[in-house]
Design a protein around this motif. Structure first.
Motif, short mmCIF file in Angstrom:
data_model
loop_
_atom_site.label_atom_id
_atom_site.label_comp_id
_atom_site.label_asym_id
_atom_site.label_seq_id
_atom_site.Cartn_x
_atom_site.Cartn_y
_atom_site.Cartn_z
N HIS A 1 0.88 -1.32 0.11
CA HIS A 1 0.02 0.11 -0.11
C HIS A 1 0.93 1.19 0.16
N ALA A 2 1.96 1.26 0.62
CA ALA A 2 2.85 2.40 0.94
C ALA A 2 3.47 2.55 -0.47
N ALA A 3 4.14 1.49 -1.01
CA ALA A 3 4.77 1.97 -2.27
C ALA A 3 3.79 2.26 -3.59
N ALA A 4 2.37 1.87 -3.37
CA ALA A 4 1.48 2.20 -4.43
C ALA A 4 1.35 3.79 -4.38
N LYS A 5 1.17 4.10 -3.01
CA LYS A 5 0.78 5.55 -2.71
C LYS A 5 1.93 6.76 -2.79
N ILE A 6 3.23 6.00 -2.58
CA ILE A 6 4.41 6.95 -2.79
C ILE A 6 4.65 7.18 -4.47
N ILE A 7 4.41 6.23 -5.16
CA ILE A 7 4.46 6.23 -6.74
C ILE A 7 3.38 7.11 -7.01
N ALA A 8 2.32 6.97 -6.60
CA ALA A 8 1.06 7.87 -7.27
C ALA A 8 1.27 9.28 -6.85
N ALA A 9 2.12 9.33 -5.71
CA ALA A 9 2.48 11.01 -5.24
C ALA A 9 3.63 11.51 -5.70
N GLY A 10 4.23 10.76 -6.47
CA GLY A 10 5.35 11.49 -7.39
C GLY A 10 6.60 11.47 -6.46
N THR A 11 6.57 10.97 -5.01
CA THR A 11 7.86 11.23 -4.32
C THR A 11 8.60 9.85 -4.27
N HIS A 12 8.67 8.96 -5.28
CA HIS A 12 9.13 7.73 -5.20
C HIS A 12 10.51 7.81 -5.11
N ARG A 13 11.26 8.67 -6.13
CA ARG A 13 12.72 8.82 -6.28
C ARG A 13 13.31 9.60 -4.93
N GLU A 14 12.61 10.29 -4.25
CA GLU A 14 13.29 10.67 -3.07
C GLU A 14 13.21 9.59 -1.98
N VAL A 15 12.03 8.99 -1.95
CA VAL A 15 11.91 7.78 -0.96
C VAL A 15 12.84 6.78 -1.25
N ALA A 16 13.24 6.47 -2.27
CA ALA A 16 14.12 5.54 -2.74
C ALA A 16 15.46 5.73 -2.48
N ALA A 17 15.78 7.18 -2.39
CA ALA A 17 17.10 7.66 -2.17
C ALA A 17 17.37 7.47 -0.63
N LYS A 18 16.29 7.59 0.16
CA LYS A 18 16.23 7.74 1.64
C LYS A 18 16.49 5.83 2.08
N MET A 19 15.95 5.24 1.28
CA MET A 19 16.08 3.57 1.46
C MET A 19 17.47 3.38 1.23
N PHE B 1 14.85 -0.18 7.00
CA PHE B 1 14.70 0.00 5.68
C PHE B 1 13.34 0.05 5.34
N HIS B 2 12.38 -0.95 5.76
CA HIS B 2 11.12 -1.22 5.36
C HIS B 2 10.46 0.13 5.95
N ALA B 3 10.76 0.25 7.19
CA ALA B 3 9.76 1.40 7.93
C ALA B 3 9.73 2.76 7.20
N THR B 4 11.28 2.77 6.65
CA THR B 4 10.98 4.06 5.86
C THR B 4 10.23 4.11 4.67
N LEU B 5 9.74 3.00 4.11
CA LEU B 5 8.83 3.06 3.05
C LEU B 5 7.61 3.30 3.34
N VAL B 6 7.09 2.60 4.70
CA VAL B 6 5.84 2.70 5.16
C VAL B 6 5.58 4.24 5.59
N GLU B 7 6.57 4.63 6.50
CA GLU B 7 6.46 6.22 7.03
C GLU B 7 6.29 7.19 5.89
N ALA B 8 6.78 6.96 4.89
CA ALA B 8 6.85 8.11 3.89
C ALA B 8 5.59 8.01 2.99
N ALA B 9 4.66 7.40 3.21
CA ALA B 9 3.62 7.06 2.63
C ALA B 9 2.47 8.17 3.21
N GLY B 10 3.01 8.70 4.66
CA GLY B 10 2.28 9.76 5.04
C GLY B 10 0.83 9.51 5.80
N ASN B 11 0.49 8.25 6.18
CA ASN B 11 -0.51 7.93 6.79
C ASN B 11 -0.11 7.49 8.40
#
Length: 215
Positions: free
Chosen positions: A93-111, A137-147
């Motif tokens: 869910h987090a990955a899909a939301k991040i990609i839809a929001a267009g912040t995926h490159r920034e989050v990938a860099a953090k991970m 690593f995995h928590a960075t993905l979930v937290e970046a989704a913003g929920n």
């Protein structure tokens, strides 16, 4: 420091010392430990250890047996499967939301920054540190989704997640390099916004650790 404060500090120390060893597998599931064993290791009286055991019992990590000690509650296959199922749902869910929001490159860099730290960990000497970074690593993905509610729920899985991964990696020299390679691939797919293969990889990645821990 007052007597009460010293007692609380001793209890906190006994609690954290014991909990750390349960989570990283130094105190394995099924092992019987005593208040005296912990008190001697920490040079404390048994009273703060008894309080620590009560806290750990309330968290489901110890099962107390009066006059015999405390049993480290084993990780059950059902628990492992439940944790994995929750993680797969939340992380996809987090990955899909991040990609839809267009912040995926920034989050990938953090991970990827967390992955660089994880790659530098010497294994198997520092499995606990490797596992902590795996969780980060995995928590960075979930937290970046913003929920905030989902992030809080995911945070509540922390202890079980650490124990599950430590169980999977105990005496396992094959899995850590695979985890690192899959983390690298997760970062690549997220940075590219390639949702479908990313969803599949997240599921397969977590399921493989689940299967190792459930054995």
């Amino acid at each position: 420091m007052s007597t009460r404060d010293r007692s609380q500090a001793a209890g906190d120390r006994a609690y954290q010392w014991t909990k750390d060893r349960i989570l990283d597998g130094r105190l394995e599931g099924g092992r019987l430990i005593s208040e005296g064993e912990v008190a001697e290791a920490l040079e404390l009286s048994r009273t703060p250890v008894r309080e620590a055991f009560l806290r750990l019992s309330a968290e489901g990590l110890l099962r107390l047996y009066p006059k015999r000690g405390a049993l480290v509650v084993p990780v059950s296959p059902n628990e492992v499967h439940d944790i994995a199922e929750a993680r797969i749902f939340l992380e996809r869910h987090a990955a899909a939301k991040i990609i839809a929001a267009g912040t995926h490159r920034e989050v990938a860099a953090k991970m990827r920054a967390v992955l660089d730290e994880q790659r530098a960990v010497s294994m198997p000497e520092h499995t606990a540190r490797f596992t902590q970074l795996d969780r980060e690593f995995h928590a960075t993905l979930v937290e970046a989704a913003g929920n905030a509610l989902l992030a809080e729920f995911y945070s509540g899985l922390r202890d079980r997640q650490l124990r599950m991964v430590n169980t999977a990696l105990r005496d396992n020299t094959v899995r850590p390099p695979i985890i690192l390679a899959e983390h690298e691939r997760i970062c690549d797919l997220l940075a590219d916004g390639d949702a479908e293969p990313l969803q599949a990889l997240i599921g397969n990645h977590i399921a493989a650790v689940r299967d190792e821990a459930a054995h």
